[in-house]
Design a protein around this motif. Structure first.
Motif, PDB file in Angstrom:
ATOM      1  N   LYS A  51       0.831  -1.212   0.000  1.00  0.00           N
ATOM      2  CA  LYS A  51       0.000   0.000   0.000  1.00  0.00           C
ATOM      3  C   LYS A  51       0.869   1.268   0.000  1.00  0.00           C
ATOM      4  CE  LYS A  51      -0.459   0.022   5.037  1.00  0.00           C
ATOM      5  NZ  LYS A  51      -1.294  -0.447   6.149  1.00  0.00           N
TER       6      LYS A  51
ATOM      7  N   TYR B 182       4.890   1.723   0.141  1.00  0.00           N
ATOM      8  CA  TYR B 182       5.531   2.505   1.215  1.00  0.00           C
ATOM      9  C   TYR B 182       6.439   3.597   0.646  1.00  0.00           C
ATOM     10  CZ  TYR B 182       3.583  -0.555   4.751  1.00  0.00           C
ATOM     11  OH  TYR B 182       2.707  -1.225   5.561  1.00  0.00           O
TER      12      TYR B 182
ATOM     13  N   SER C 257       4.042  -5.788  10.880  1.00  0.00           N
ATOM     14  CA  SER C 257       5.481  -5.868  11.151  1.00  0.00           C
ATOM     15  C   SER C 257       5.795  -5.895  12.643  1.00  0.00           C
ATOM     16  CB  SER C 257       6.211  -4.690  10.504  1.00  0.00           C
ATOM     17  OG  SER C 257       6.110  -4.771   9.110  1.00  0.00           O
TER      18      SER C 257
ATOM     19  N   ARG D  73       1.528 -10.309   7.561  1.00  0.00           N
ATOM     20  CA  ARG D  73       1.399  -9.199   6.598  1.00  0.00           C
ATOM     21  C   ARG D  73       2.455  -8.146   6.932  1.00  0.00           C
ATOM     22  NH1 ARG D  73      -3.586  -9.727   8.995  1.00  0.00           N
ATOM     23  NH2 ARG D  73      -3.243  -7.697   9.945  1.00  0.00           N
TER      24      ARG D  73
ATOM     25  N   GLY E 285       4.893  -4.861   5.972  1.00  0.00           N
ATOM     26  CA  GLY E 285       5.155  -3.695   5.140  1.00  0.00           C
ATOM     27  C   GLY E 285       6.394  -2.987   5.630  1.00  0.00           C
ATOM     28  N   SER E 286       6.249  -2.251   6.711  1.00  0.00           N
ATOM     29  CA  SER E 286       7.355  -1.395   7.150  1.00  0.00           C
ATOM     30  C   SER E 286       8.627  -2.183   7.491  1.00  0.00           C
ATOM     31  CB  SER E 286       6.940  -0.513   8.322  1.00  0.00           C
ATOM     32  OG  SER E 286       6.070  -1.174   9.173  1.00  0.00           O
TER      33      SER E 286
END
Ligand SMILES: *Cc1c(COP(=O)(O)O)cnc(C)c1O
Length: 361
Positions: free
Chosen positions: A32, A36, A201, A216, A218-219
């Motif tokens: 998303k 990032y 994360s 899931r 991301g960061s």
């Protein structure tokens, strides 16, 4: 000249480390916010090279980009629960796994799927505290109703999203417990829950016991989490010195004359500013009490010790003097060699980057 540099090596380092920690549990890479900030497609391609074939998106466009660019068979999970018919039709065209966060959305999805004579895959979202998408755990009738009554939906997963995984361990444990009970109740009613997942994360890094059947992330992929890890922060801005000036003793620089040269000072002018995402504070926007305190302390330290933001000129840490401008900074280069064209590295969180090309290197 300036660019935002993504170091492939740092990215690979993080992915490898996360895969080791996941220990066989599939990583659903979250793409998303334009990946990032570093681009949906380049990031997805890099992840694919490391064997990742599960992705999460929040926009139809992100799913389109993936499907149109070689990600035909990868699993793509839409993280938003949407009842918008136009979005749903397009997502079904793209064979995206939908999120169902309410009975109304389940009904909308089922009706559209029936019209298309299709059975669509979806994950159920449980709201254990975030208060955005998701069935309340008490709403068991509707949760089970999706399995029992919505014949054009194939539920292939159940998940939740913690609101405090970076902060309160106690709250996160409570939310996990609520989630676990809901999953058990679905199973006790005779349904397969298949892919059960809850970790973002922070939860992934702090609570290995919660990894379940998928995580899931991301960061963490970008190495930007609010606590110490072996992950490497990915990305920095690179610019070049435009001009070199010597500000005479007593001469200010920048708006508000916030800084004045105490002696004749060589200053490099660098074409990067707050518009490009360079802020004095590059935090993750987390507001735990602890973070607020540290922000206040940093502010105080700034006032008393004039802690000015740092950039790197020719490998030397140098202070930015005066206010950060919209598209310029002045850098104190006393004591180092510096000339127009020299390389300057500016720490910027990719989420804030604007007005610069992203370059993978
Ligand atoms: C953004 C998001 C994630 C990933 O969060 P990170 O903390 O960046 O890993 C996971 N799940 C959901 C539902 C999200 O919206």
């Amino acid at each position: 000249m300036k660019a935002y540099v993504v170091e492939k090596e740092a990215l690979s380092h993080n992915i490898e480390l996360l895969q080791k920690m996941a220990n066989g549990v599939p990583i659903w890479a979250v793409l998303k916010g334009n990946g990032y900030g570093i681009g949906v497609l380049p990031l997805a391609r890099h992840l694919a090279e490391a064997g990742i074939d599960h992705f999460c998106v929040t926009e139809v466009r992100e799913a389109e980009l993936l499907r149109e660019n070689g990600f035909e068979d990868d699993s793509i999970l839409m993280l938003r629960s949407t009842g918008d018919p136009a979005e749903l039709n397009r997502l079904m065209d793209l064979r995206v796994i939908l999120t169902i966060g309410s009975w109304e959305t389940a009904c909308a999805i089922n009706a559209i799927a029936a019209e298309r004579a299709d059975v669509v895959e979806a994950h159920l979202k449980i709201d254990t505290g975030m208060g955005r998408y998701g069935f309340l755990p008490e709403d068991m009738d509707h949760i089970l109703g999706v399995y029992r009554e919505q014949k054009n939906i194939a539920v292939s997963g159940v998940y939740t999203h913690f609101n405090c995984a970076f902060g309160s361990k106690k709250l996160t444990h409570q939310e996990f417990e609520t989630f676990r009970k809901t999953v058990s109740a679905i199973r006790e009613a005779g349904f397969e829950t298949e892919t059960v997942h809850c970790c973002n994360s922070s939860a992934f890094l702090r609570f290995p016991e919660m990894h379940c059947d998928g995580v899931r992330l991301g960061s963490a992929i970008l190495g930007r989490v609010p606590f110490h890890t072996k992950l490497r922060p990915v990305g920095y801005a690179e610019a070049h010195v435009e001009e070199l000036r010597v500000l005479p003793k007593g001469h200010p620089t920048g708006y508000g004359a916030m800084w004045t040269a105490r002696e004749d000072t060589p200053v490099a002018i660098v074409p990067i500013g707050w518009y490009n995402g360079f802020r004095e504070r590059c935090d993750g926007g987390i507001t735990r009490f602890r973070d607020c305190l540290s922000l206040i302390l940093r502010g105080l330290r700034g006032i008393f010790f004039r802690a000015l933001p740092l950039v790197e000129v020719n490998g030397h840490k140098c202070r930015v003097v005066g206010q950060i401008g919209m598209l310029h900074i002045a850098v104190d280069v006393r004591g180092i060699e510096c000339k127009p064209g020299d390389r300057v590295i500016v720490p910027i969180n990719p989420l804030h980057v604007k007005g610069m090309k992203i370059q993978y290197r």
